[in-house]
Design a protein around this motif. Sequence first.
Motif, PDB file in Angstrom:
ATOM      1  N   GLU A 120     -14.055  -3.180  -5.196  1.00 16.77           N
ATOM      2  CA  GLU A 120     -14.482  -1.808  -4.964  1.00 16.77           C
ATOM      3  C   GLU A 120     -15.962  -1.759  -4.633  1.00 16.77           C
ATOM      4  O   GLU A 120     -16.710  -2.702  -4.922  1.00 16.77           O
ATOM      5  CB  GLU A 120     -14.195  -0.917  -6.173  1.00 16.77           C
TER       6      GLU A 120
ATOM      7  N   MET B  83     -12.922   0.676  -1.286  1.00 12.85           N
ATOM      8  CA  MET B  83     -12.267  -0.602  -1.563  1.00 12.85           C
ATOM      9  C   MET B  83     -11.995  -1.362  -0.270  1.00 12.85           C
ATOM     10  O   MET B  83     -11.575  -0.791   0.731  1.00 12.85           O
ATOM     11  CB  MET B  83     -10.961  -0.350  -2.329  1.00 12.85           C
TER      12      MET B  83
ATOM     13  N   GLY C 111      -9.712  -3.718   1.612  1.00 10.32           N
ATOM     14  CA  GLY C 111      -8.359  -4.255   1.615  1.00 10.32           C
ATOM     15  C   GLY C 111      -8.112  -5.286   2.692  1.00 10.32           C
ATOM     16  O   GLY C 111      -6.968  -5.651   2.959  1.00 10.32           O
TER      17      GLY C 111
ATOM     18  N   LYS D 126      -7.534   2.657  -4.250  1.00 11.97           N
ATOM     19  CA  LYS D 126      -8.483   2.753  -3.137  1.00 11.97           C
ATOM     20  C   LYS D 126      -9.185   4.107  -3.149  1.00 11.97           C
ATOM     21  O   LYS D 126     -10.408   4.204  -2.992  1.00 11.97           O
ATOM     22  CB  LYS D 126      -7.756   2.550  -1.813  1.00 11.97           C
TER      23      LYS D 126
ATOM     24  N   SER E 260       0.839  -1.196   0.000  1.00 13.45           N
ATOM     25  CA  SER E 260       0.000   0.000   0.000  1.00 13.45           C
ATOM     26  C   SER E 260       0.875   1.246   0.000  1.00 13.45           C
ATOM     27  O   SER E 260       2.082   1.184   0.228  1.00 13.45           O
ATOM     28  CB  SER E 260      -0.929   0.015   1.220  1.00 13.45           C
TER      29      SER E 260
END
Length: 311
Positions: free
Chosen positions: A222, A200, A202, A130, A67
């Motif tokens: 998403e 989103m 994660g 994201k 990320s």
Amino acid sequence: MAQISGVDIAVALYEETAFGVDPGTPSGTKAYFSSLNVKAAQESIDNPIIAGGRGVPRPGRGNIDVSGAFATTVAPGSHPFWLKQILGAPTGSGILTYVPKALPTSFIIEKDYTSKLASKVERFNDCRVKSASLTLNQSGYIDLSVDVLGKRYGIYTAPLDATLTDPTHEGWTGYQGIVNLDGTRVGGVLGATLSIDNEMDGSLYAFPATGETAGERFSLPEGRTKISGSVDMVFQDFAMVDLALAGDEVSLEWIYTNAAGDALSILIDHAEIPLTSPAIETRSGMKVQYNFSAFSSGSDMGLKIVYTPHV
């Protein structure tokens, strides 16, 4: 050994057609960025066992988080890659129109250190956007920050593509822009921000199937596209306050045209402005920040970005 500098690292972007699978015929694009904080970090799992004495047993290894933020400016050459990853594939040929829709599969970020460190290339696979934020500066470039989540990290000996496509990069500036409120050009806008949240997830780590690697994200689905932002304005009258008080929807549009004739329109076609009355915070000129939340209406999705190349 000499310290590595950021300018020593070549960064490439690749589109993926299948999540979790390298492209069969990689075609990379040179990335232009102001900072790149996308990285991999593995969780260290605290071992809860008491084994006599005050020593702590060796920790376990946990999930790998790919990320970080990719920061750049918005420019005619390189913007199509990012707008597609943020909002979905455009419609049109030549003139490209972007509205929120299903996101593309995923993409790869590759950091090539081989100009300084032999056989060292970092690869971040299965990345998706994201969220993203635009800062529409009155003076300066349109700043774009993209919040990325990914699945896989690895170190390789060579890049996927040794001959990258160079899209060139010369960003639009506030000097080249105008602002419309409900279709009419207005003055007194000091700057604005625009946030795009793809909702989103994660958190989906799963036990690995055959051929998969432990500790990686299983998927990155998403949700809706939530669009919000703020506009800073010189306080001249109660026009915006009256609109907010009445609960009227508004449209806001920024139009940029560079010297070559490349144009970019960022249109918030339906927005709600919460009531914000002006505060007296200075003995001199007053200014107000108005927040807004975009919403869909009919076929309009709340945000439309149109790129018109020069003829």
